[in-house]
Write an enzyme that holds these catalytic residues in place. Structure first.
Site, PDB file in Angstrom:
ATOM      1  N   CYS A  67       0.885  -1.054  -0.035  1.00 26.69           N
ATOM      2  CA  CYS A  67      -0.099  -0.141   0.259  1.00 26.69           C
ATOM      3  C   CYS A  67       0.748   1.341  -0.089  1.00 26.69           C
ATOM      4  O   CYS A  67       2.243   1.079   0.359  1.00 26.69           O
ATOM      5  CB  CYS A  67      -0.777   0.167   1.302  1.00 26.69           C
ATOM      6  SG  CYS A  67      -2.182  -1.419   1.271  1.00 26.69           S
TER       7      CYS A  67
ATOM      8  N   ARG B 144      -4.612   1.929  -1.459  1.00 26.28           N
ATOM      9  CA  ARG B 144      -4.619   0.704  -0.950  1.00 26.28           C
ATOM     10  C   ARG B 144      -4.698  -0.624  -1.984  1.00 26.28           C
ATOM     11  O   ARG B 144      -5.366  -0.616  -3.044  1.00 26.28           O
ATOM     12  CB  ARG B 144      -6.252   0.462  -0.199  1.00 26.28           C
ATOM     13  CG  ARG B 144      -6.381  -0.769   0.388  1.00 26.28           C
ATOM     14  CD  ARG B 144      -7.547  -0.917   1.111  1.00 26.28           C
ATOM     15  NE  ARG B 144      -7.578  -2.084   1.902  1.00 26.28           N
ATOM     16  CZ  ARG B 144      -8.664  -2.936   2.008  1.00 26.28           C
ATOM     17  NH1 ARG B 144      -9.859  -2.780   1.518  1.00 26.28           N
ATOM     18  NH2 ARG B 144      -8.575  -4.039   2.665  1.00 26.28           N
TER      19      ARG B 144
END
Length: 533
Positions: free
Chosen positions: A2, A49
């Site tokens: 991420c 993400r």
């Protein structure tokens, strides 16, 4: 992986600053979020993400009702989060592994919190109630994090340096962007205007000590003493445990397989444990190289032996050369051996991302540094738009290995990584010819023994950089002056994208303990190819 990004005390409008966060969008293709901090209008978080765990409640910054004053942005995985949750009887509100940081911080404070985490991570934790900001990074720095801190207390943090290069601030002079040191945490006081003051930076782990989280580990008890058979058994126990704990994922798991000792042990153990845990899909393995390259040939043998779903990525010299600029941009480096090795990793990563559904990718990275396995020792950076997991850098495994007497860890009878090989001898986990295959550098092994990758690159660059340019290199590039046309070319590309940031690299890497003029192992006098090459 991420992407995390945060600002504290920005003098510029946050809507302008936030465009910098988009430079790391490749780290999280599934979703992104920007969030301001109530009461601190000059502070904000950005998050990109890649969904691995808790796909429903996995967005960040992570906030839970029990701790409304805490904001957490982190990149990584905490493998022991469930064991810690159950041991301390924490009341979870999500299924996220990172929620354990909030509970541990509330109960014990940031230092003990960090020591109890078994995993890889980089975190930014904001406590608005106590006006504190905390940064931390795992023992070996598997997860990256960079910071920019001005003299007047403006702090910017990002997973990659490129997310900080265009940040505006009130300083008249350029501000250094520095990597956050692995195995450390830092505490900042948060001022009412959002700016910060660093009050403590300290190490929370020593890589040679038994980690404090070991008492919560599920591995079977280790034997005592340094008798050879005891040590070999302990290595097997800890290595298998390192692979097992990294199976934590809601996405498909695969493995890079070069056909060398390290990736073969990882892949074989991964396939074995996946069958034991009854995963609902076969493990995919991936290799890259010319069809007649030493690595491709060896990887086929291993894949057939362990019965993996094997994918072979072939690339032409032209495709590798075409990828150079993009590789340098992602690496944020102009180091010669790093660039060479990363081209193959970049191409195989693109293949995995575009043509398969494997997202969590195991790798043999780290073994060479730990077990003195290189013909010369070095850690090559890697590129992956994926989630990379490295069992050889498991803290408990590495701490045990480094605690062994030096005479057990050094090469023996002319064979590097002898103890590791001995530990898996006679198990039929991987073919014997692979178990005792000599080390082949990744950037060399993926091309034919007849013409190495470094020679292909140098032939191409010969027409891109002339003698006159190289003669003027010292004046143009006084720091880390390139001495070869290949080095000049990489530096030229780097400066195009990151002007004035050459100090991100302190020195060029070259082999030590031996006279060398090029970082390729194949140029060394001690290099001897396997007979079948």
């Amino acid at each position: 992986m991420c992407g995390i990004w945060a600002l504290f005390g920005s003098d510029e409008c946050l809507s302008v600053q936030c465009t910098s966060a988009m430079k790391i969008a490749h780290r999280g293709p599934d979703a992104f979020r920007f969030e301001n901090v109530n009461g601190f209008t000059s502070c904000c978080f950005g998050f990109h993400r890649l969904a691995i765990v808790d796909q429903l409640y996995g967005m960040q910054p992570l906030r839970v009702k029990k701790f409304p004053y805490l904001f957490l942005c982190y990149n990584g995985e905490i493998y022991n989060h469930k064991r810690l949750r159950d041991h301390f009887e924490f009341d979870y509100q999500t299924h996220m592994d990172g929620e354990i940081l909030l509970h541990l911080y509330d109960r014990f404070g940031v230092e003990k919190m960090a020591t109890l985490l078994d995993g890889v991570f980089a975190f930014i934790l904001l406590d608005v109630a106590n006006r504190k900001v905390f940064l931390g990074r795992d023992t070996y720095g598997v997860r990256p994090m960079f910071k920019l801190l001005t003299d007047d207390g403006f702090l910017a943090v990002c997973s990659e340096a490129k997310g900080l290069t265009q940040i505006t601030h009130s300083m008249s002079e350029p501000v250094k962007i520095t990597p956050f040191p692995p195995g450390h945490f830092e505490i900042f006081d948060l001022q009412p205007n959002g700016k910060v003051k660093s009050v403590k930076m300290d190490r929370f782990h020593c890589c040679t000590d038994e980690p404090k989280h070991a008492v919560y580990d599920s591995a079977e008890a280790l034997g005592k003493g340094f008798a050879l058979e005891t040590v070999k058994a302990n290595i097997r126990i800890l290595f298998e445990n390192a692979v097992r704990k990294r199976l934590m994922a809601h996405r498909r798991i695969g493995c890079l397989l070069s056909g060398g000792l390290d990736s073969s042990l990882v892949a074989a153990t991964l396939v074995k444990l996946a069958k034991e845990q009854e995963l609902q899909y076969p493990i995919q393995t991936f290799s890259i190289g010319a069809c007649d390259s030493p690595d491709a040939i060896a990887a086929r043998k291993v894949a057939a032996h362990i019965d993996s779903e094997h994918h072979e990525v072939n690339f032409t010299p032209e495709e590798g050369i075409k990828a150079l600029e993009e590789v340098i941009v992602h690496l944020e480096s102009y180091d010669i051996t790093t660039v060479r090795a990363s081209v193959g990793m970049y191409l195989v990563s693109k293949f995995i991302r575009k043509t398969t559904d494997s997202v969590v990718i195991f790798s043999g990275e780290g073994s060479d540094e730990l077990t003195q396995g290189y013909i010369y020792f070095h850690k090559v950076k890697i590129i992956c738009l994926l989630e990379l997991r490295v069992p050889f850098l498991d803290h408990r495994f590495s701490a045990y290995f480094l605690s062994l007497p030096p005479e057990m860890r050094v090469p023996k009878d002319g064979v590097e990584k002898h103890l590791l090989r001995e530990s898996f001898k006679g198990l039929n986990l991987i073919p014997d010819e692979i178990l005792w295959r000599r080390k082949e550098a990744f950037s060399d092994g993926m091309t034919s023994a007849k013409k190495s990758w470094y020679a292909i690159l140098q032939d191409h660059i010969e027409s891109e950089v002339n003698d006159s340019q190289l003669e003027k290199a010292a004046k143009l590039y006084p720091h880390n002056t390139p001495t070869t046309k290949e080095g000049y070319y990489y530096r030229q590309v780097f400066e195009k994208h990151y002007p004035g940031r050459s100090d991100w690299i302190s020195h060029y890497w070259m082999p030590r303990w031996i006279k060398a003029t090029d970082p390729s192992a194949r140029t060394l006098s001690i290099y001897k190819p396997d007979k079948d090459q």
